[in-house]
Scaffold this motif. Sequence first.
Motif, mmCIF file in Angstrom:
data_model
loop_
_atom_site.group_PDB
_atom_site.id
_atom_site.type_symbol
_atom_site.label_atom_id
_atom_site.label_comp_id
_atom_site.label_asym_id
_atom_site.label_seq_id
_atom_site.Cartn_x
_atom_site.Cartn_y
_atom_site.Cartn_z
ATOM 1 N N PRO A 81 -18.541 -6.379 -0.515
ATOM 2 C CA PRO A 81 -19.033 -5.236 0.273
ATOM 3 C C PRO A 81 -20.291 -4.648 -0.341
ATOM 4 C CG PRO A 81 -17.242 -4.546 -1.142
ATOM 5 C CD PRO A 81 -17.366 -6.038 -1.306
ATOM 6 N N GLY A 82 -21.045 -3.960 0.467
ATOM 7 C CA GLY A 82 -22.245 -3.291 -0.006
ATOM 8 C C GLY A 82 -21.939 -1.902 -0.543
ATOM 9 N N ILE A 83 -22.843 -1.379 -1.326
ATOM 10 C CA ILE A 83 -22.692 -0.035 -1.862
ATOM 11 C C ILE A 83 -22.638 0.953 -0.693
ATOM 12 C CG2 ILE A 83 -23.848 1.753 -3.247
ATOM 13 C CD1 ILE A 83 -24.871 -0.559 -5.014
ATOM 14 N N GLY A 84 -21.690 1.870 -0.777
ATOM 15 C CA GLY A 84 -21.482 2.847 0.283
ATOM 16 C C GLY A 84 -20.448 2.426 1.316
ATOM 17 N N SER A 85 -19.991 1.184 1.253
ATOM 18 C CA SER A 85 -19.000 0.691 2.215
ATOM 19 C C SER A 85 -17.636 1.323 1.968
ATOM 20 C CB SER A 85 -18.831 -0.826 2.097
ATOM 21 O OG SER A 85 -20.013 -1.490 2.398
ATOM 22 N N ALA A 86 -16.943 1.626 3.048
ATOM 23 C CA ALA A 86 -15.552 2.075 2.957
ATOM 24 C C ALA A 86 -14.678 0.836 2.839
ATOM 25 C CB ALA A 86 -15.172 2.882 4.187
ATOM 26 N N VAL A 87 -13.753 0.829 1.884
ATOM 27 C CA VAL A 87 -12.897 -0.331 1.656
ATOM 28 C C VAL A 87 -11.456 0.113 1.438
ATOM 29 C CG1 VAL A 87 -14.736 -1.766 0.684
ATOM 30 C CG2 VAL A 87 -13.356 -0.341 -0.836
ATOM 31 N N HIS A 88 -10.564 -0.857 1.527
ATOM 32 C CA HIS A 88 -9.151 -0.657 1.217
ATOM 33 C C HIS A 88 -8.799 -1.582 0.064
ATOM 34 C CE1 HIS A 88 -7.777 1.774 4.695
ATOM 35 N NE2 HIS A 88 -8.946 1.368 5.146
ATOM 36 N N LEU A 89 -8.045 -1.057 -0.899
ATOM 37 C CA LEU A 89 -7.627 -1.825 -2.065
ATOM 38 C C LEU A 89 -6.113 -2.002 -2.042
ATOM 39 C CD1 LEU A 89 -9.609 0.063 -4.858
ATOM 40 C CD2 LEU A 89 -10.328 -1.945 -3.553
ATOM 41 N N ALA A 90 -5.674 -3.197 -2.401
ATOM 42 C CA ALA A 90 -4.246 -3.465 -2.510
ATOM 43 C C ALA A 90 -3.984 -4.166 -3.835
ATOM 44 C CB ALA A 90 -3.771 -4.332 -1.349
ATOM 45 N N PRO A 91 -3.011 -3.670 -4.610
ATOM 46 C CA PRO A 91 -2.662 -4.331 -5.860
ATOM 47 C C PRO A 91 -1.665 -5.461 -5.620
ATOM 48 C CG PRO A 91 -1.381 -2.351 -5.647
ATOM 49 C CD PRO A 91 -2.301 -2.408 -4.448
ATOM 50 N N VAL A 92 -1.579 -6.345 -6.575
ATOM 51 C CA VAL A 92 -0.537 -7.370 -6.562
ATOM 52 C C VAL A 92 0.780 -6.632 -6.787
ATOM 53 C CG1 VAL A 92 0.369 -9.402 -7.740
ATOM 54 C CG2 VAL A 92 -2.110 -9.109 -7.477
ATOM 55 N N VAL A 93 1.734 -6.808 -5.880
ATOM 56 C CA VAL A 93 3.024 -6.131 -6.013
ATOM 57 C C VAL A 93 3.684 -6.578 -7.318
ATOM 58 C CG1 VAL A 93 5.320 -5.831 -4.998
ATOM 59 C CG2 VAL A 93 3.314 -5.896 -3.528
ATOM 60 N N GLY A 94 4.203 -5.621 -8.046
ATOM 61 C CA GLY A 94 4.841 -5.909 -9.323
ATOM 62 C C GLY A 94 3.882 -5.837 -10.500
ATOM 63 N N ARG A 95 2.587 -5.718 -10.244
ATOM 64 C CA ARG A 95 1.592 -5.641 -11.316
ATOM 65 C C ARG A 95 1.047 -4.225 -11.495
ATOM 66 N NH1 ARG A 95 1.599 -10.466 -14.185
ATOM 67 N NH2 ARG A 95 -0.253 -9.578 -15.117
ATOM 68 N N VAL A 96 1.685 -3.257 -10.850
ATOM 69 C CA VAL A 96 1.325 -1.855 -11.030
ATOM 70 C C VAL A 96 2.157 -1.334 -12.193
ATOM 71 C CG1 VAL A 96 1.369 0.444 -9.973
ATOM 72 C CG2 VAL A 96 0.822 -1.563 -8.582
ATOM 73 N N HIS A 97 1.513 -0.698 -13.163
ATOM 74 C CA HIS A 97 2.210 -0.132 -14.310
ATOM 75 C C HIS A 97 2.387 1.363 -14.054
ATOM 76 C CE1 HIS A 97 1.489 -3.906 -16.386
ATOM 77 N NE2 HIS A 97 0.250 -3.824 -15.916
ATOM 78 N N LEU A 98 3.596 1.862 -14.250
ATOM 79 C CA LEU A 98 3.898 3.262 -13.962
ATOM 80 C C LEU A 98 4.123 4.038 -15.254
ATOM 81 C CD1 LEU A 98 6.376 2.731 -10.996
ATOM 82 C CD2 LEU A 98 3.934 3.287 -10.881
ATOM 83 N N PHE A 99 3.575 5.258 -15.292
ATOM 84 C CA PHE A 99 3.686 6.124 -16.456
ATOM 85 C C PHE A 99 4.136 7.504 -16.018
ATOM 86 C CE2 PHE A 99 0.460 2.942 -17.126
ATOM 87 C CZ PHE A 99 0.735 2.449 -18.404
ATOM 88 N N ASP A 100 4.966 8.140 -16.832
ATOM 89 C CA ASP A 100 5.398 9.511 -16.578
ATOM 90 C C ASP A 100 4.175 10.419 -16.738
ATOM 91 O OD1 ASP A 100 6.270 12.256 -17.546
ATOM 92 O OD2 ASP A 100 8.185 11.388 -16.896
ATOM 93 N N ALA A 101 3.865 11.207 -15.726
ATOM 94 C CA ALA A 101 2.673 12.057 -15.773
ATOM 95 C C ALA A 101 2.769 13.143 -16.837
ATOM 96 C CB ALA A 101 2.427 12.691 -14.403
ATOM 97 N N GLY A 102 3.977 13.565 -17.173
ATOM 98 C CA GLY A 102 4.151 14.618 -18.164
ATOM 99 C C GLY A 102 4.085 14.114 -19.590
ATOM 100 N N THR A 103 4.782 13.009 -19.864
ATOM 101 C CA THR A 103 4.859 12.502 -21.237
ATOM 102 C C THR A 103 3.866 11.382 -21.510
ATOM 103 O OG1 THR A 103 6.493 10.787 -20.726
ATOM 104 C CG2 THR A 103 7.339 13.002 -21.257
ATOM 105 N N THR A 104 3.313 10.789 -20.479
ATOM 106 C CA THR A 104 2.428 9.604 -20.515
ATOM 107 C C THR A 104 3.153 8.349 -20.986
ATOM 108 O OG1 THR A 104 1.480 9.930 -22.744
ATOM 109 C CG2 THR A 104 0.364 11.028 -20.890
ATOM 110 N N GLY A 105 4.469 8.419 -21.135
ATOM 111 C CA GLY A 105 5.242 7.238 -21.527
ATOM 112 C C GLY A 105 5.394 6.275 -20.364
ATOM 113 N N ARG A 106 5.385 4.987 -20.682
ATOM 114 C CA ARG A 106 5.523 3.961 -19.643
ATOM 115 C C ARG A 106 6.952 3.939 -19.119
ATOM 116 N NH1 ARG A 106 4.425 -2.523 -19.778
ATOM 117 N NH2 ARG A 106 4.660 -2.749 -17.543
ATOM 118 N N LEU A 107 7.077 3.813 -17.813
ATOM 119 C CA LEU A 107 8.394 3.710 -17.187
ATOM 120 C C LEU A 107 8.795 2.240 -17.151
ATOM 121 C CD1 LEU A 107 7.930 6.162 -14.175
ATOM 122 C CD2 LEU A 107 8.872 6.649 -16.431
ATOM 123 N N GLY A 108 9.994 1.967 -17.580
ATOM 124 C CA GLY A 108 10.490 0.593 -17.518
ATOM 125 C C GLY A 108 10.339 -0.211 -18.714
#
Length: 108
Positions: A81-108
């Motif tokens: 895409p060109g600069i300024g283009s509106a796009v949609h992003l999708a991650p590979v399912v299962g490759r998202v890392h989750l962290f507790d917003a309060g403690t910053t510790g990784r979940l799982g």
Amino acid sequence: VDDAGRLALSDAQRSLVKPGTAVVAGIRPEHLSIVDASATDGVSLRGTVRNVEWLGHEAVITVEVAGAPIGVRQPADQALPGIGSAVHLAPVVGRVHLFDAGTTGRLG
């Protein structure tokens, strides 16, 4: 994910998040793809392309999502895409890392 969209999580990831708990999602640039919005079933992040950096065999695309820059690695043989283009992003399912917003510790 606020007004920027929604992320698809695996069943195992969903089981880690208690209702009402704030989490931070971490996604590596190689685990994100720019996708056609019609193919996402409403599960994607919306953003605007701010920079495209060609590296020969790939490109790093900086997409602003909800005011934050996100890097996306794409093979250079794909249409980019060109600069300024509106796009949609999708991650590979299962490759998202989750962290507790309060403690910053990784979940799982």
